[in-house]
Design an enzyme around this catalytic site. Sequence first.
Site, PDB file in Angstrom:
ATOM      1  N   ASP A  43       0.827  -1.197   0.000  1.00 57.93           N
ATOM      2  CA  ASP A  43       0.000   0.000   0.000  1.00 57.93           C
ATOM      3  C   ASP A  43       0.872   1.262   0.000  1.00 57.93           C
ATOM      4  O   ASP A  43       1.967   1.265   0.556  1.00 57.93           O
ATOM      5  CB  ASP A  43      -0.893  -0.008   1.247  1.00 57.93           C
ATOM      6  CG  ASP A  43      -2.055   0.952   1.136  1.00 57.93           C
ATOM      7  OD1 ASP A  43      -2.310   1.472   0.033  1.00 57.93           O
ATOM      8  OD2 ASP A  43      -2.718   1.195   2.157  1.00 57.93           O
ATOM      9  N   HIS A  69       2.822   3.322  -8.927  1.00 55.71           N
ATOM     10  CA  HIS A  69       2.629   1.891  -9.182  1.00 55.71           C
ATOM     11  C   HIS A  69       3.853   1.294  -9.886  1.00 55.71           C
ATOM     12  O   HIS A  69       4.253   0.167  -9.597  1.00 55.71           O
ATOM     13  CB  HIS A  69       1.381   1.670 -10.033  1.00 55.71           C
ATOM     14  CG  HIS A  69       0.108   2.030  -9.335  1.00 55.71           C
ATOM     15  ND1 HIS A  69      -0.207   1.580  -8.071  1.00 55.71           N
ATOM     16  CD2 HIS A  69      -0.944   2.804  -9.725  1.00 55.71           C
ATOM     17  CE1 HIS A  69      -1.384   2.049  -7.708  1.00 55.71           C
ATOM     18  NE2 HIS A  69      -1.848   2.796  -8.692  1.00 55.71           N
ATOM     19  N   LEU A 127      11.338 -20.465  -3.471  1.00 57.29           N
ATOM     20  CA  LEU A 127      10.272 -19.574  -3.017  1.00 57.29           C
ATOM     21  C   LEU A 127       9.086 -19.606  -3.968  1.00 57.29           C
ATOM     22  O   LEU A 127       9.260 -19.576  -5.190  1.00 57.29           O
ATOM     23  CB  LEU A 127      10.807 -18.147  -2.926  1.00 57.29           C
ATOM     24  CG  LEU A 127       9.776 -17.040  -2.677  1.00 57.29           C
ATOM     25  CD1 LEU A 127       9.321 -17.057  -1.224  1.00 57.29           C
ATOM     26  CD2 LEU A 127      10.346 -15.672  -3.038  1.00 57.29           C
TER      27      LEU A 127
END
Length: 264
Positions: A38, A55, A149
């Site tokens: 955020d 972004h 991962l």
Amino acid sequence: MLEKIFGKKTVVAASSISDRMTTVKSKHIPAHVAIIMDGNGRWAKRRNLPRIAGHHEGMKKVRVITRIANDLGVKVLTLYAFSTENWKRPKLEIDFLMKLPGEFLSTYLPELIEQNVKVEMIGNFDMLPEHTKKAISKAIEETKHNDGLTLNFAMNYGSRLELVESVKEIVALVADGSINPEDIDESLIGSHLMTAHLPEPDLLIRTSGEVRLSNFMLWQLAYAELSFTDVLWPDFDEICMLNAIEEFQLRNRRFGSVEGNGDV
């Protein structure tokens, strides 16, 4: 710790990061870290830039945090990239956000493959634009055999919708006689969630100073440790990640008991 102070910014020597990582890795590492990324818009606004610039900068941090999570031995990193509520944003912003997976994966997919990272996604895939689906599908296919991962993108994801769909599936099983109502328990519900094959998150991190879950993994986060930081996502770096995990390692996770499990 070796530090150089320039105004309000602190630059930490690479050797110090390495030392901290060694110490962190010697303790209990959260198997699954979930992050609500955020603050991209506020980061851009503070610099008099359009929201899409925030972004784009935030996209770069996905690479940074994926690398350190992989290096630390985190098994799953789930990133809240686009919620079901985000469709309410301006079309220009949505269009840009839908292009970011393609840009990120076309740029960094070879690196992810080299690092043995497996790409996955949770959320409503069918509603995404074709170019977005194509980029994500390509990454999932080309990394499906990797066993390092798991980089799990929550795209067009909403936890309440996920729970509704889970209930519908279970109701259908009851209706056709496959199971009895008495068979419904937490394990069965969990097995019908999008994350059924993943461990539940040990640690949730939310950036930008907001202190709420925003319809993100409501069932799965029942016993996760929560870490909130005022740092905006485009400024979230290796030091911030280490801070969150070190804080996690200091907590006594009780899971409803009195004494806790003693693991951390």
